[in-house]
Design an enzyme around this catalytic site. Structure first.
Site, PDB file in Angstrom:
ATOM      1  N   THR A  70       0.802  -1.195   0.185  1.00  0.00           N
ATOM      2  CA  THR A  70       0.060  -0.072   0.091  1.00  0.00           C
ATOM      3  C   THR A  70       0.991   1.382   0.367  1.00  0.00           C
ATOM      4  O   THR A  70       0.543   2.461  -0.643  1.00  0.00           O
ATOM      5  CB  THR A  70      -0.965   0.205   1.167  1.00  0.00           C
ATOM      6  OG1 THR A  70      -1.644  -1.168   1.262  1.00  0.00           O
ATOM      7  CG2 THR A  70      -2.015   1.254   1.288  1.00  0.00           C
ATOM      8  N   ASN A 154      -6.399  -8.686  -8.265  1.00  0.00           N
ATOM      9  CA  ASN A 154      -6.312  -9.359  -6.937  1.00  0.00           C
ATOM     10  C   ASN A 154      -7.717 -10.297  -6.857  1.00  0.00           C
ATOM     11  O   ASN A 154      -7.799 -11.297  -5.965  1.00  0.00           O
ATOM     12  CB  ASN A 154      -6.224  -8.459  -5.774  1.00  0.00           C
ATOM     13  CG  ASN A 154      -6.866  -7.030  -5.689  1.00  0.00           C
ATOM     14  OD1 ASN A 154      -6.848  -6.608  -6.648  1.00  0.00           O
ATOM     15  ND2 ASN A 154      -7.852  -6.940  -4.786  1.00  0.00           N
ATOM     16  N   GLN A 182       0.256  -8.978  -6.714  1.00  0.00           N
ATOM     17  CA  GLN A 182      -0.362 -10.428  -7.045  1.00  0.00           C
ATOM     18  C   GLN A 182       0.389 -11.244  -8.090  1.00  0.00           C
ATOM     19  O   GLN A 182       0.339 -12.315  -8.071  1.00  0.00           O
ATOM     20  CB  GLN A 182      -1.803 -10.146  -7.558  1.00  0.00           C
ATOM     21  CG  GLN A 182      -2.751  -9.939  -6.402  1.00  0.00           C
ATOM     22  CD  GLN A 182      -2.778 -10.515  -5.165  1.00  0.00           C
ATOM     23  OE1 GLN A 182      -2.628 -11.904  -5.388  1.00  0.00           O
ATOM     24  NE2 GLN A 182      -3.423 -10.057  -4.112  1.00  0.00           N
ATOM     25  N   GLY A 203       5.696  -8.229   0.516  1.00  0.00           N
ATOM     26  CA  GLY A 203       6.194  -9.641   0.948  1.00  0.00           C
ATOM     27  C   GLY A 203       5.318 -10.709   1.413  1.00  0.00           C
ATOM     28  O   GLY A 203       5.447 -11.882   1.151  1.00  0.00           O
ATOM     29  N   THR A 240      14.254   4.055   9.683  1.00  0.00           N
ATOM     30  CA  THR A 240      15.066   2.869   9.956  1.00  0.00           C
ATOM     31  C   THR A 240      14.472   1.763   9.447  1.00  0.00           C
ATOM     32  O   THR A 240      13.290   1.277   9.251  1.00  0.00           O
ATOM     33  CB  THR A 240      15.176   2.769  11.517  1.00  0.00           C
ATOM     34  OG1 THR A 240      15.617   4.109  12.048  1.00  0.00           O
ATOM     35  CG2 THR A 240      16.074   1.717  11.774  1.00  0.00           C
ATOM     36  N   CYS A 328     -14.701  -4.246   2.601  1.00  0.00           N
ATOM     37  CA  CYS A 328     -15.438  -4.267   3.441  1.00  0.00           C
ATOM     38  C   CYS A 328     -15.123  -2.916   4.238  1.00  0.00           C
ATOM     39  O   CYS A 328     -14.141  -2.754   4.830  1.00  0.00           O
ATOM     40  CB  CYS A 328     -15.207  -5.273   4.456  1.00  0.00           C
ATOM     41  SG  CYS A 328     -16.369  -5.356   6.101  1.00  0.00           S
TER      42      CYS A 328
HETATM   43  C1  PLP Z   1      -3.168  -5.877  -5.990  1.00  0.00           C
HETATM   44  C2  PLP Z   1      -2.735  -5.291  -4.654  1.00  0.00           C
HETATM   45  N1  PLP Z   1      -2.176  -4.132  -4.436  1.00  0.00           N
HETATM   46  C3  PLP Z   1      -1.952  -3.735  -3.190  1.00  0.00           C
HETATM   47  C4  PLP Z   1      -1.991  -4.504  -2.003  1.00  0.00           C
HETATM   48  C5  PLP Z   1      -1.594  -4.005  -0.819  1.00  0.00           C
HETATM   49  O1  PLP Z   1      -0.457  -4.754  -0.225  1.00  0.00           O
HETATM   50  P1  PLP Z   1      -0.244  -4.643   1.161  1.00  0.00           P
HETATM   51  O2  PLP Z   1      -0.952  -5.625   2.060  1.00  0.00           O
HETATM   52  O3  PLP Z   1       1.168  -5.130   1.432  1.00  0.00           O
HETATM   53  O4  PLP Z   1      -0.255  -3.203   1.596  1.00  0.00           O
HETATM   54  C6  PLP Z   1      -2.825  -5.812  -2.010  1.00  0.00           C
HETATM   55  C7  PLP Z   1      -3.069  -6.486  -1.255  1.00  0.00           C
HETATM   56  O5  PLP Z   1      -4.144  -7.119  -0.918  1.00  0.00           O
HETATM   57  C8  PLP Z   1      -3.134  -6.206  -3.521  1.00  0.00           C
HETATM   58  O6  PLP Z   1      -3.807  -7.136  -3.724  1.00  0.00           O
END
Ligand code: PLP
Length: 386
Positions: A70, A154, A182, A203, A240, A328
């Site tokens: 994110t 996703n 994904q 990760g 850090t 949700c």
């Molecule tokens: C396509 C996609 N982008 C971004 C994210 C967000 O990643 P993170 O959970 O590491 O914040 C997700 C997580 O569900 C995802 O499926």
């Protein structure tokens, strides 16, 4: 017996990664410190960066560690927008089916920075239309700060034509970012061959730790930061280093690529088994994105006459974990924006479930799920009629 079919949400941490994280947690030293402790921690961190870069096919200096996928998405979208805005570009182009980690910063840029956001449509298979991209660029290329299209979705697993988008955009010198959270580790992916400006990884979707992400950002292509402080990571992501998670991420990457082909084939064959089982046992159900190129492990199915929340909870009670795939918000389930963009109605979008398969799943997991589904559907339909 519990059956986990929600690998697109998060994956079990692979054992070698758990061990690597534990080892690194015991190592004293801030990787930015100049003394022996710091340098030793830094050495591990840079080794991890090199391992990941090798598998992503980028230069190690192109890897920027973040606190999540994110954060990497936000850094890319906002940073590339601000970079473009400094040169008079005010338009952000994203697909209608992006994850909220792109959709919401795009909305934020509209609300707070005066950005114009243009959404790329998708067809009934969830694929963007390259002609729309061509048309847009031929008229408005000078105004576009960034194009961001996810590598694979996703919810449906549908894979987008990223190299074609980059090819079109590069004729006009427009920056392209892709959220590859994904697809990394599931299908072949090369940052340098794709020719992207930026790409996002996470990760915990590949057997690594939660709370660690990567922004791959082309060498020499700097963007304004979201976080300011110690100047780590090309001054784009201060803070850090989370050395244990970074080392764990690299270990998970190494592990996944050890068995990449056999795992992909296994996961794909389980997906086919699940899809053909659904078609055979539940003829009114349909698979979303069926005709598109998709990730090996995601099955998104619509079961008419049901409510996805009810289905999910009934399956959970039987020991099968899957997902509705949609966001949700404050306890209120909204229909998936991805399925709506593919032409679903509110009702059909709310009758859909995502099963996401990983290498640890077995043929028995799929057989058991298929055995349970018809009765669960009957109960879900009865509940829906009440
Ligand atoms: C396509 C996609 N982008 C971004 C994210 C967000 O990643 P993170 O959970 O590491 O914040 C997700 C997580 O569900 C995802 O499926």
């Amino acid at each position: 017996m519990a059956i986990y079919l929600d690998h697109a949400a998060t994956t079990p941490m692979v054992e070698a990664c758990t061990q690597a994280v534990i080892r690194q947690l015991k190592v004293l030293g801030n990787p930015s410190s100049l003394h022996t402790f710091g340098r030793a921690a830094r050495k591990e961190l840079e080794r991890a960066r090199e391992i990941i870069a090798r598998h992503v096919d980028c230069h190690p200096s192109e890897i920027i560690f973040t606190g999540s996928g994110t954060e990497a998405d936000n850094t890319a979208l906002k940073g590339l927008f601000w970079r473009g805005k400094a040169h008079g570009r005010n338009v952000v182009v994203i697909s209608a089916i992006e994850h909220h980690a792109i959709l919401d910063p795009a909305q934020w840029l509209t609300d707070h920075e005066g950005a114009e956001v243009i959404l790329l449509d998708v067809d009934s298979n969830g694929l963007i239309n390259l002609n729309q991209v061509r048309e847009l660029l031929s008229h408005r290329a000078d105004e576009i700060a960034v194009i961001s299209v996810m590598s694979a979705n996703n919810e449906t697993g549908v894979i987008q034509p990223i190299s074609e988008i980059v090819e079109i955009a590069s004729d006009y010198g427009v920056a392209v970012h892709s959220d590859a959270v994904q697809s990394f580790g599931k299908v072949p992916l090369s940052f340098s061959k794709l020719g992207l400006t930026a790409m996002t990884l996470s990760g915990h979707k590949i057997g690594g730790p939660l709370g660690i992400g990567i922004l791959v950002l082309r060498k020499g292509f700097d963007i304004p930061a979201l976080l300011h402080g110690g100047g780590q990571e090309r001054d784009i992501r201060s803070g850090t280093f989370n050395a244990p998670s970074i080392v764990g991420f690299a270990t998970a990457v190494e592990e996944i690529f050890l068995d990449f082909v056999s795992h992909s084939l296994k996961v794909a064959s389980l997906r086919v088994a699940l899809e053909s089982g659904i078609a055979a046992k539940m003829p009114d159900a349909y698979i979303n994105g069926l005709s598109a190129d998709r990730l090996p492990g995601i099955v998104n199915a619509t079961f008419p006459g049901t409510e996805s929340d009810t289905l999910l909870l009934l399956l959970d009670a039987e020991g099968v974990a899957c997902s509705t795939g949609s966001a949700c918000s404050a306890g209120v389930q909204r229909p998936s924006h991805v399925l709506l963009a593919m032409g679903h109605t509110d009702v059909s979008a709310r009758s859909s479930l995502r099963f996401s398969i990983g290498p640890s799943n077995t043929a028995e997991d799929i057989a058991q799920t298929l055995k349970l589904l018809p009765a669960v559907l009957t109960r879900a339909r009865a509940a829906n009629l009440r």
